[in-house]
Scaffold this motif. Structure first.
Motif, PDB file in Angstrom:
ATOM      1  N   SER A 169       0.838  -1.192   0.000  1.00 58.00           N
ATOM      2  CA  SER A 169       0.000   0.000   0.000  1.00 58.00           C
ATOM      3  C   SER A 169       0.877   1.248   0.000  1.00 58.00           C
ATOM      4  CB  SER A 169      -0.932  -0.039   1.215  1.00 58.00           C
ATOM      5  OG  SER A 169      -1.920   0.968   1.121  1.00 58.00           O
ATOM      6  N   SER A 170       0.221   2.409   0.186  1.00 54.22           N
ATOM      7  CA  SER A 170       0.891   3.698   0.212  1.00 54.22           C
ATOM      8  C   SER A 170      -0.061   4.706   0.834  1.00 54.22           C
ATOM      9  CB  SER A 170       1.268   4.140  -1.208  1.00 54.22           C
ATOM     10  OG  SER A 170       0.083   4.379  -1.968  1.00 54.22           O
ATOM     11  N   PHE A 171       0.342   5.962   0.851  1.00 53.30           N
ATOM     12  CA  PHE A 171      -0.532   6.992   1.420  1.00 53.30           C
ATOM     13  C   PHE A 171      -1.850   7.099   0.677  1.00 53.30           C
ATOM     14  CE2 PHE A 171       2.022   9.394  -1.714  1.00 53.30           C
ATOM     15  CZ  PHE A 171       1.022  10.039  -2.440  1.00 53.30           C
ATOM     16  N   VAL A 172      -1.908   6.597  -0.564  1.00 56.67           N
ATOM     17  CA  VAL A 172      -3.148   6.632  -1.345  1.00 56.67           C
ATOM     18  C   VAL A 172      -4.286   5.951  -0.588  1.00 56.67           C
ATOM     19  CG1 VAL A 172      -4.242   5.694  -3.427  1.00 56.67           C
ATOM     20  CG2 VAL A 172      -2.000   6.796  -3.567  1.00 56.67           C
ATOM     21  N   GLU A 173      -3.956   4.916   0.188  1.00 57.35           N
ATOM     22  CA  GLU A 173      -4.987   4.193   0.935  1.00 57.35           C
ATOM     23  C   GLU A 173      -5.726   5.106   1.906  1.00 57.35           C
ATOM     24  OE1 GLU A 173      -5.551   0.473   4.065  1.00 57.35           O
ATOM     25  OE2 GLU A 173      -3.575   0.807   3.147  1.00 57.35           O
ATOM     26  N   TYR A 174      -5.090   6.199   2.341  1.00 61.22           N
ATOM     27  CA  TYR A 174      -5.663   7.059   3.379  1.00 61.22           C
ATOM     28  C   TYR A 174      -6.311   8.320   2.829  1.00 61.22           C
ATOM     29  CZ  TYR A 174      -3.216   4.030   6.640  1.00 61.22           C
ATOM     30  OH  TYR A 174      -2.788   2.933   7.359  1.00 61.22           O
ATOM     31  N   GLU A 175      -6.474   8.421   1.519  1.00 62.83           N
ATOM     32  CA  GLU A 175      -7.055   9.634   0.931  1.00 62.83           C
ATOM     33  C   GLU A 175      -8.462   9.916   1.443  1.00 62.83           C
ATOM     34  OE1 GLU A 175      -6.429  11.290  -3.202  1.00 62.83           O
ATOM     35  OE2 GLU A 175      -5.799   9.218  -3.495  1.00 62.83           O
ATOM     36  N   LYS A 176      -9.246   8.887   1.671  1.00 58.26           N
ATOM     37  CA  LYS A 176     -10.610   9.088   2.169  1.00 58.26           C
ATOM     38  C   LYS A 176     -10.647   9.194   3.691  1.00 58.26           C
ATOM     39  CE  LYS A 176     -12.675   5.556   0.069  1.00 58.26           C
ATOM     40  NZ  LYS A 176     -13.773   4.691  -0.448  1.00 58.26           N
ATOM     41  N   LEU A 177      -9.809   8.413   4.371  1.00 55.06           N
ATOM     42  CA  LEU A 177      -9.850   8.365   5.831  1.00 55.06           C
ATOM     43  C   LEU A 177      -9.276   9.621   6.481  1.00 55.06           C
ATOM     44  CD1 LEU A 177     -10.321   6.776   8.488  1.00 55.06           C
ATOM     45  CD2 LEU A 177      -8.002   5.841   8.188  1.00 55.06           C
ATOM     46  N   ALA A 178      -8.155  10.127   5.989  1.00 50.04           N
ATOM     47  CA  ALA A 178      -7.467  11.230   6.659  1.00 50.04           C
ATOM     48  C   ALA A 178      -8.345  12.468   6.847  1.00 50.04           C
ATOM     49  CB  ALA A 178      -6.182  11.578   5.909  1.00 50.04           C
ATOM     50  N   PRO A 179      -9.079  12.930   5.823  1.00 50.86           N
ATOM     51  CA  PRO A 179      -9.953  14.087   6.053  1.00 50.86           C
ATOM     52  C   PRO A 179     -11.040  13.816   7.082  1.00 50.86           C
ATOM     53  CG  PRO A 179      -9.588  13.743   3.706  1.00 50.86           C
ATOM     54  CD  PRO A 179      -9.042  12.539   4.403  1.00 50.86           C
ATOM     55  N   MET A 180     -11.533  12.590   7.170  1.00 51.29           N
ATOM     56  CA  MET A 180     -12.531  12.243   8.193  1.00 51.29           C
ATOM     57  C   MET A 180     -11.967  12.386   9.594  1.00 51.29           C
ATOM     58  SD  MET A 180     -14.299   8.822   6.619  1.00 51.29           S
ATOM     59  CE  MET A 180     -15.104   8.817   5.019  1.00 51.29           C
ATOM     60  N   LEU A 181     -10.708  12.009   9.750  1.00 56.38           N
ATOM     61  CA  LEU A 181     -10.072  12.075  11.059  1.00 56.38           C
ATOM     62  C   LEU A 181      -9.692  13.503  11.433  1.00 56.38           C
ATOM     63  CD1 LEU A 181      -7.730   8.952  10.799  1.00 56.38           C
ATOM     64  CD2 LEU A 181      -9.929   9.113  11.994  1.00 56.38           C
ATOM     65  N   ALA A 182      -9.320  14.304  10.447  1.00 57.46           N
ATOM     66  CA  ALA A 182      -8.899  15.677  10.726  1.00 57.46           C
ATOM     67  C   ALA A 182     -10.082  16.616  10.931  1.00 57.46           C
ATOM     68  CB  ALA A 182      -8.019  16.197   9.589  1.00 57.46           C
ATOM     69  N   GLY A 183     -11.215  16.294  10.348  1.00 56.48           N
ATOM     70  CA  GLY A 183     -12.399  17.157  10.473  1.00 56.48           C
ATOM     71  C   GLY A 183     -13.625  16.353  10.839  1.00 56.48           C
ATOM     72  N   ALA A 184     -13.695  15.914  12.089  1.00 58.62           N
ATOM     73  CA  ALA A 184     -14.733  14.971  12.510  1.00 58.62           C
ATOM     74  C   ALA A 184     -16.145  15.505  12.306  1.00 58.62           C
ATOM     75  CB  ALA A 184     -14.529  14.590  13.978  1.00 58.62           C
ATOM     76  N   MET A 185     -16.371  16.790  12.581  1.00 59.61           N
ATOM     77  CA  MET A 185     -17.734  17.335  12.513  1.00 59.61           C
ATOM     78  C   MET A 185     -18.338  17.194  11.121  1.00 59.61           C
ATOM     79  SD  MET A 185     -18.011  20.722  14.913  1.00 59.61           S
ATOM     80  CE  MET A 185     -19.751  20.863  14.479  1.00 59.61           C
ATOM     81  N   ALA A 186     -17.535  17.344  10.105  1.00 58.10           N
ATOM     82  CA  ALA A 186     -18.033  17.258   8.731  1.00 58.10           C
ATOM     83  C   ALA A 186     -18.452  15.843   8.364  1.00 58.10           C
ATOM     84  CB  ALA A 186     -16.967  17.753   7.755  1.00 58.10           C
ATOM     85  N   GLY A 234     -19.896  13.608  10.793  1.00 59.05           N
ATOM     86  CA  GLY A 234     -20.782  13.071  11.818  1.00 59.05           C
ATOM     87  C   GLY A 234     -20.155  12.836  13.168  1.00 59.05           C
ATOM     88  N   GLY A 235     -18.925  13.279  13.383  1.00 59.80           N
ATOM     89  CA  GLY A 235     -18.255  13.113  14.669  1.00 59.80           C
ATOM     90  C   GLY A 235     -18.263  14.384  15.478  1.00 59.80           C
ATOM     91  N   LEU A 236     -17.653  14.343  16.639  1.00 56.79           N
ATOM     92  CA  LEU A 236     -17.556  15.504  17.513  1.00 56.79           C
ATOM     93  C   LEU A 236     -16.262  16.254  17.229  1.00 56.79           C
ATOM     94  CD1 LEU A 236     -18.684  13.842  20.880  1.00 56.79           C
ATOM     95  CD2 LEU A 236     -20.084  15.189  19.297  1.00 56.79           C
ATOM     96  N   ALA A 237     -16.309  17.582  17.296  1.00 62.97           N
ATOM     97  CA  ALA A 237     -15.152  18.398  16.957  1.00 62.97           C
ATOM     98  C   ALA A 237     -13.958  18.100  17.845  1.00 62.97           C
ATOM     99  CB  ALA A 237     -15.513  19.881  17.039  1.00 62.97           C
ATOM    100  N   ASP A 238     -14.223  17.757  19.115  1.00 56.80           N
ATOM    101  CA  ASP A 238     -13.086  17.523  20.023  1.00 56.80           C
ATOM    102  C   ASP A 238     -12.482  16.134  19.853  1.00 56.80           C
ATOM    103  OD1 ASP A 238     -15.128  16.052  21.116  1.00 56.80           O
ATOM    104  OD2 ASP A 238     -14.824  16.740  23.172  1.00 56.80           O
TER     105      ASP A 238
END
Length: 387
Positions: free
Chosen positions: A107-124, A126-130
């Protein structure tokens, strides 16, 4: 002891498709092997590989891909003269949790293209900002845009990545997470730097030292051991080759794009929750993005050598070694094997254990929502434990 000097700088225009004319010529001149079965029974199927190669040569939008991949937050860190590549997604909240997120092979960083923004911006999502993370995604030594080692056992990912997080990015503590090789590095980080690693979240477990095997195995643990042995028989040929004679195959894989694709794409097909149709889970452009990184950087050989060096140079675990930091074990039903909780507890301080409903060896692409939810749950648990 003086800490290694760490210099960090942005890395613009990381992806440069200078190699496209040569790639197209090599694909066009491929001498295809014959086959006696049209499915995946004997390995990579031509009915899947040929269309993939045609798209790589003639259908893939190189300009669009360059713009998309170069828009990611690329950085380079020079640690005592050795360069590693990493992505750094800054969390949207005021106090995001530092997260070292590591992939495996092939694999490579390509695998995380969808996951990384979810983790960095939880509110967008469905998660909590904190529950936001500062997400750091490094490439292992000899993988992708990290420098290729020039001599045996030159550098260690554990030390490099810890220095990146602490001396380079100035995080006092961090969570380490990963799958495959990344899970092994997270485990070693927890053993080596428990004062800095706040917790680890992993999807594969390291076996405890051989003499730390009491109490006797439960029935579930014994079944797990049988599954590991069966997987090694059915699927482990690549691992044995790469841990013993990686250079032998590297010449062919580095020279032939079809050979490289066959070697890598087979793993995405057999190790994932793709079922009978690979492209239902992995879009063709995502697979080619990943292939391009190995092809452009000529790192298939150096990535395979990682297995040899882990087998021959890695310091073995000592009797009594145990991961003391809080650990989350996140298993995926179509991954290589599923370690039972009892087995994981022999070596880890397990504070969270889950078996997800879907997903396989590449969960960040297959099931990013489930992955993000499990990571956020672990962060919430860590905060509860510290109160």
């Amino acid at each position: 002891m003086t800490s290694p000097i760490v210099k960090i700088s942005p890395w613009a225009n990381t992806f440069d498709p200078f190699f496209v004319p040569d790639l197209r010529q090599r694909i066009g001149l491929t001498r295809w092997s014959d086959e006696v079965a049209s499915d995946w029974t004997y390995g990579t199927a031509q009915q899947t590989l040929r269309p993939l190669m045609t798209h790589w040569a003639n259908g893939y939008d190189w300009k669009k891909a360059s713009q998309r991949l170069n828009a990611l937050p690329h950085f380079r860190a020079e640690i005592n003269g050795y360069v590693i590549h990493f992505l750094h997604f800054k969390g949207k909240s005021t106090a995001p949790q530092p997260l070292l997120l590591m992939n495996g092979w092939p694999s490579s960083f390509v695998e995380y293209e969808k996951l990384a923004p979810m983790l960095a911006g939880a509110m967008a999502y469905g998660g909590l900002a904190d529950l936001d993370f500062d997400v750091v995604i490094p490439a292992l030594p000899g993988f992708g845009y990290s420098e290729r080692p020039t001599k045996p056992n030159q550098v260690q990912a554990v030390e490099l990545f810890h220095r990146l997080m602490t001396d380079g990015l100035n995080y006092q503590s961090y969570i380490a997470a990963g799958t495959d090789i990344g899970a092994g590095v997270a485990t070693r980080l927890a053993l080596a730097y428990p004062q800095s690693v706040r917790g680890i979240h992993i999807s594969a477990v390291v076996d405890p030292p051989l003499n730390d095997m009491s109490p006797i195995l439960t029935a579930e643990e014994a079944a797990y051991q049988r599954n590991v042995k069966k997987w090694s028989t059915d699927e482990g040929a690549y691992l044995h080759l790469q841990a013993t004679r990686p250079q032998t195959a590297a010449y062919a894989l580095n020279d032939s794009p079809v050979g490289l694709a066959s070697w890598i794409v087979e793993k995405f097909r057999y190790w994932s929750d793709a079922g009978s149709e690979l492209f239902d889970v992995f879009p063709v452009d995502m697979l080619i993005d990943n292939l391009n990184i190995y092809w452009a950087t000529q790192t298939i050989g150096s990535s395979m050598r990682y297995y040899f060096e882990s087998s021959h140079f890695r310091v073995p675990l000592k009797p009594g070694d145990h991961v003391s930091v809080p650990t989350a074990i996140c298993m995926w039903p179509r991954d290589l094997v599923i370690a039972p909780q009892a087995w994981a507890r022999r070596f880890y301080n397990v504070q969270q254990y889950s078996v997800q409903s879907r997903g396989g060896h590449f969960p960040a692409w297959e099931q990013p929502e489930l992955y993000a939810t499990d990571l956020r749950a672990f962060l919430f648990r860590l905060r509860s434990l510290s109160q």
